[in-house]
Every structure is written in structure tokens, then in C-alpha cells.
Design a protein around this motif. Sequence first.
Motif, short mmCIF file in Angstrom:
data_model
loop_
_atom_site.label_atom_id
_atom_site.label_comp_id
_atom_site.label_asym_id
_atom_site.label_seq_id
_atom_site.Cartn_x
_atom_site.Cartn_y
_atom_site.Cartn_z
N VAL A 112 0.85 -1.19 0.00
CA VAL A 112 0.00 0.00 0.00
C VAL A 112 0.89 1.24 0.00
CG1 VAL A 112 -1.90 1.20 1.14
CG2 VAL A 112 -1.68 -1.30 1.36
N TYR A 113 0.75 2.04 -1.04
CA TYR A 113 1.52 3.28 -1.18
C TYR A 113 0.58 4.47 -1.20
CZ TYR A 113 5.40 0.28 -2.70
OH TYR A 113 6.37 -0.68 -2.77
N GLY A 114 1.12 5.62 -0.86
CA GLY A 114 0.38 6.87 -1.03
C GLY A 114 0.80 7.55 -2.31
N LEU A 115 -0.16 8.14 -2.98
CA LEU A 115 0.12 8.95 -4.17
C LEU A 115 -0.39 10.36 -3.92
CD1 LEU A 115 -0.89 6.52 -7.10
CD2 LEU A 115 1.36 6.85 -6.05
N PRO A 116 0.43 11.38 -4.23
CA PRO A 116 1.58 11.32 -5.13
C PRO A 116 2.94 11.10 -4.46
CG PRO A 116 1.07 13.60 -4.66
CD PRO A 116 0.04 12.78 -3.94
N SER A 117 3.01 10.87 -3.15
CA SER A 117 4.31 10.86 -2.49
C SER A 117 5.13 9.62 -2.83
CB SER A 117 4.12 10.93 -0.97
OG SER A 117 3.61 9.71 -0.47
N GLY A 118 4.47 8.48 -3.11
CA GLY A 118 5.19 7.23 -3.30
C GLY A 118 5.64 6.60 -1.99
N ARG A 119 5.11 7.08 -0.85
CA ARG A 119 5.50 6.53 0.45
C ARG A 119 4.84 5.17 0.66
NH1 ARG A 119 4.24 11.95 3.97
NH2 ARG A 119 2.19 11.53 3.05
N LEU A 120 5.61 4.23 1.19
CA LEU A 120 5.10 2.91 1.50
C LEU A 120 4.46 2.93 2.88
CD1 LEU A 120 4.84 -0.17 0.96
CD2 LEU A 120 7.13 -0.42 1.98
N PHE A 121 3.15 2.57 2.94
CA PHE A 121 2.43 2.59 4.21
C PHE A 121 2.37 1.21 4.87
CE2 PHE A 121 -0.25 6.16 2.22
CZ PHE A 121 0.67 7.12 2.61
N ARG A 122 2.24 0.19 4.04
CA ARG A 122 2.00 -1.12 4.63
C ARG A 122 2.23 -2.20 3.58
NH1 ARG A 122 -0.39 -3.07 9.14
NH2 ARG A 122 -1.53 -5.05 9.07
N VAL A 123 2.72 -3.34 4.00
CA VAL A 123 2.73 -4.54 3.18
C VAL A 123 1.70 -5.49 3.76
CG1 VAL A 123 4.06 -6.50 2.34
CG2 VAL A 123 5.15 -4.25 2.52
N ILE A 124 0.68 -5.80 2.99
CA ILE A 124 -0.39 -6.69 3.46
C ILE A 124 -0.03 -8.12 3.10
CG2 ILE A 124 -2.83 -7.26 3.27
CD1 ILE A 124 -3.34 -4.38 2.36
N PRO A 125 0.17 -8.98 4.09
CA PRO A 125 0.47 -10.38 3.76
C PRO A 125 -0.77 -11.07 3.21
CG PRO A 125 0.32 -10.10 6.13
CD PRO A 125 0.20 -8.73 5.53
N VAL A 126 -0.60 -11.80 2.11
CA VAL A 126 -1.73 -12.45 1.44
C VAL A 126 -1.43 -13.92 1.22
CG1 VAL A 126 -3.34 -12.36 -0.49
CG2 VAL A 126 -2.23 -10.25 0.27
N PHE A 127 -0.47 -14.20 0.30
CA PHE A 127 -0.18 -15.58 -0.08
C PHE A 127 1.16 -16.07 0.45
CE2 PHE A 127 -2.89 -13.98 -3.61
CZ PHE A 127 -4.00 -14.78 -3.37
#
Length: 653
Positions: free
Chosen positions: A65-80
Motif C-alpha cells: 500500500v503506497y500513497g500517491l503522489p508521495s510514493g510513500r510505502l504505508f503497509r505490506v499486506i500479507p496475502v499468499f
Amino acid sequence: MKTKIKFIASGILLVTIMAVLGCTTQNNGSGALSSNVAERAYVAPGEHDEFYAFVSGGFSGQLSVYGLPSGRLFRVIPVFSVDAEKAYGFNEETKPMLETTFGFIPWDDSHHPDISQTNGEIDGRWVFINANNTPRIARISLETFETEEIIEIPNSAGNHSSSFVTENTEYVVAGTRFSVPVPQQDISIDEYKSNFKGAISFIGIDQESGRMNLDFQILMPGFNYDLAHPGRGKSHGWMFFSTYNTEEANTLLEVNASQNDKDFIAAINWKKAEEYIQQGRFREMETAYAHNVYDESTHMATSTIKRTVKVLDPAELPGLVYFLPTPKSPHGCDVDPTGEYIIGSGKLSAALTAHSFTKMLDAIENERFDGEAYGVPILNYDDVVAGVVEQAGLGPLHTEFDTEGNGYTTFFISSEVVKWKVGTWEVVDRKPTYYSVGHLMIPGGNSRKPFGKYLLAMNKITKDRYLPTGPELTQSAQLYDISGEKMELILDFPTVGEPHYAAGAPADLIAPRSKKFYELDDNNHPYSIKNESEARVERDGNVVHIYMSTIRSHFAPDNIEGIKVGDRVYFHVTNLEQDFDVPHGISMIGANTSELLIMPGQTETFVWEPKKVGVWPFYCTDFCSALHQEMQGYVRVSPRNSDIELSWSLDGE
């Protein structure tokens, strides 16, 4: 090669010009400030981004999950894939999420996220994403940003052409990259033709809970199915899939699957499929697939095996599927916001092909067919084509749309994004990417309501964009401002894994719904406690259950004795906090797992099997207060034959 060098050179020139502009704005007054493209991506400390971007992790198996327009990474959601940071796939509650008919699979290859829609507009409730290797579809809640459900897909292999959401989230539709024998059997690969099938799966979505159900599959000819998009507006009720390898080659596909001048876009009438299901004109096929669901009330996941699926055969069911000839080995298959135009991006073609939905219906009604393939009618190319974007670039892959009637297409070989006018099919702008761009994303650009301010390009090669980090460089995404007549590159940022596709939504659509904490009164985990007075330790043979609480800044119990070598010890830890953004962690020396990261009001479990006599510490792994360092405890482990009874202390008792 000369073409690619030309674009790289022009890209370097562009970067040089931008750098010069950026350096001179401080001295040229406010008039030159508009030339500083970097300012458009700047989000000041304390301010929020305009958009969320959900970017697939590719071989990481996760969703970032990133924010736009900053390109900051907010979270990595574990899925698989398992995630030690959040204990996903490590704690007892989430292990069932990664169960399949092949067993526990702690990894996959995630490619294409898609956001739920209402009336053809993204609604911000859920994100769906595919697992490519072991075919699965996952649903992520955008209230909790956690994976709530994963369903395995039978009769499929290489679940690449997934996941694509119909315009009222009636279905998530999933295709298969590799055709295989259906059902699976021991058969010579040389018998590929006519014996292999490609399954298109329609997964029904409950509109209240989001719960998934594999409603039916359509068994298609043994081609490769690549990408897809649903009809919208006038074409609602149809699904469009690109296909390649209509040659049905099974070796050296780079040569043998590139012989035909045209492959197909498959037009699937899923409203007609529903009619056939209601009429009972389907076959109930025995199979097996896992359905894994996380229950927010119990904070636990369960895995069940389903045994049958409804199957439709288009050769036996008129009006279900039609083929639209499309040059050449199409990758992208995209539908404009009006639902009239279906865009095929032939990756071995220098042009884009736009089919008309209106002309398609007319050709079907008047039976203007150019043969058939395995009982599926092939429409005449000239009768369905609306126009062609000629000589747009080399290696077209994927198209999305803005609010002004423009399409934007990525070109892998010539490393560029090209803007063109829907209806006139003329190229109006092009900008280089760095380098070898795959997919692009415009927030809402695959819906009836694009937002049209930014375009995110996801590139396959980075080369000179970042500091080197050994043989492998970080993957790269680039952000373009498309609010004006000309596109402008305003930001590079690195990504997690290999981004294939992304989905974007306005922040104000999602942020107000974000969950702050779990209500303790609603926590129905079988091992939860509601306050410290309920904390305790219980033995059942060599199995020990520790009912533990955590709150700033201590555990209860924090000293435990009477544990023996060979015991199987379950730490059931409830975070008693009822405050936003106060998770707690816990880690136990010698535990064969990751730490836990427990949200406020949530309960999680890990297992510890002590193998050594001694006194062993545990501690909080998530900095929670000024006394975080004091947040710890001890477990005394005695020999197997010890007669020491269980005892524990609460708040120093």
C-alpha cells in the motif's frame, strides 16, 4: 535495439532538463515554480496523500500500500506468503489461510489487484488479488487492511488472468494461463490439442459480507488466457479475455505460439451463463479445492475443502462465448468507461485494436461469423473492429483511461507510455519510461469513473535509476501527472517485489472507514480474556494453555513456573488496549515461529515447545511506551519428570 536506445537517450535528456529546471526554480521567482515537477509529488510532513495505491508484489506474494503522489510505502499486506513482521502464516489463527489441496503453501506469485465496484465505480470495500502459481483468489478488507478470505481454484493452472471484478462486484473472474487436462489425468503432453482446456472461473461475491463462492466455470478451448476486463454500461453482463497460443503449441512457445496473424479476445456473456445455470444446463464436476476464511469475531481462520463445481461447455450452449480476432498475441484486454470499446493490445503488433461492442452485437445477431473454434463462433474481424491506433509503439501491453476520453497504453519494447484519443484513434502524446514498462494504473482507470490525475507506470528494469545493490536492483514505479494536455514524469520510487499491476482509489473513499481497534466486547476468540483478572495458566496432560493479556506496559501473567521439557505450550495473548495504533508484540526465546503482532482488542496465539531446562525470557517486540523495555516476563522450564506445579504471577503477585 536502435529504437530502444533512442528512447533511453531521449529519457536521459528529459531527466537532465528536469534536473536543470529543479535547480533553477529557487532563483527564478514564482513564475518558474510551476516548472518544478518534483513539487507535485511532495507531500509535506503531517499532510496526507490524495490516493491509495495497492500494488501487487509479484514474486513476494504480497500486496503493498503506497500513497500517491508521495510514493510513500504505508503497509505490506500479507496475502499468499508468510510474513514474520505480522506473524501471518506463523500464528495459529492465520495458518489455515495458506492451506490448499497441495498442503500448506507459504508462498505465491501475486499479480493483479482489483477494487470492488458499485454501479461501475470503485467503492473502496475490498481488494481482490490472484495467486498465480497455486491458483487462488484472495479478498482483503479495506477496513482492516488484512486478508479475510482465500479460495483455491480447481481445474486451473497459472491463475494469471485474474482477478477482475464485474461492475457491481457480482463476480470476481479468474482465467488460466496454462491450459491443462480437465480433469487432470496421466496423458502425453504431445496430446495437447483438443485434450487440454482453459477454465474461466466466476466467483460470486456476497454483497454484504464479501464472502466468496465458486459459482461456476466455463471450460474453454486449450489456449492461453492472459488478461481481462468486464463490460460496463451498455456492455454490462459481458466479460472479455485476451487469448494467445491459439496455435495450441506446447513447446518453444516464443516461436510456435506466434505463428497466427491473429489470436482472439473471448467475449463471454455471463448473464447468459446465469440463465443456463438456472435451467440446469451444466455439469456437476467432482473436484477438490480449499476455501479459507478469517472470522473477525473469533479472530481465527478455518479451512474447508469443497468437492464439486458447476461446469459449462460453450460448444453446447449457444450465445455463451464468441471470439473476436485480435492481432497479435494480445496481452491487455481493456474496456473504456462507456463500455463501447474493447481494446486489444497485441504484444507482437505495433498497433492497438479497438473492437466495438455495438458492432459485435450486430455481427452476432446477423451471424456474420468467420468459422468457429471448438464450437465457439469466430466473428468477422472487419465487422467488429471500430478503429486502430496505428504505429503507436512497440510491444503494447495494457491500457487505462482518464476522464477526458483518452486512453493510455504501455509499450514494453519501446519503453514508453502513449496517450491517444478514444474514437479518433490518434496519438496525442508519448513519454518514455525507465525501463521496459509492463502495466500502468490510473486511479479508477478501469472503471466507469476514472479520477484521471495521476498515472502509475510499473517498470520491469531499473538499471541506472537507483544506487546499485548487487546483481539485483530494486523494482521501480514511476508517477506521471496527466492532469494537463501533456504527461509529465514527476516521481520515481522503488517497490516491494515485482509490481505487475495496481489498483488506486481516493483516500477519502477509504480512510474514513479504516478500523481503529477491535472492540473487546466483540472478541469471541475461544482463548480470549477481557481483563487481567482472567489471565491464567492451565495444563491438560503435556499441553499447556497460557491465557495472557498485554497492555502498556506489562504482561499478565509475567512469571510462570511449572512448565516442563516436552510440553506443548500455547500462548494465547489478548491486547487489552482500546486505543488507535497501539499494537503489542511478543516473542519467546526458542519458539519455532515469528513474534506475534497483536492489534488493540485482538487475540493471537503461538506455540512454544521448550527443549531445554532453564529460565527463559519473553518480551514485547513492538515499541509501545516509555516503559517498553520493562515489558517482559520469564518462564521456568523444569525436567520432564519434575513434580513442580504450575504457578504464575499477576502484577507482581
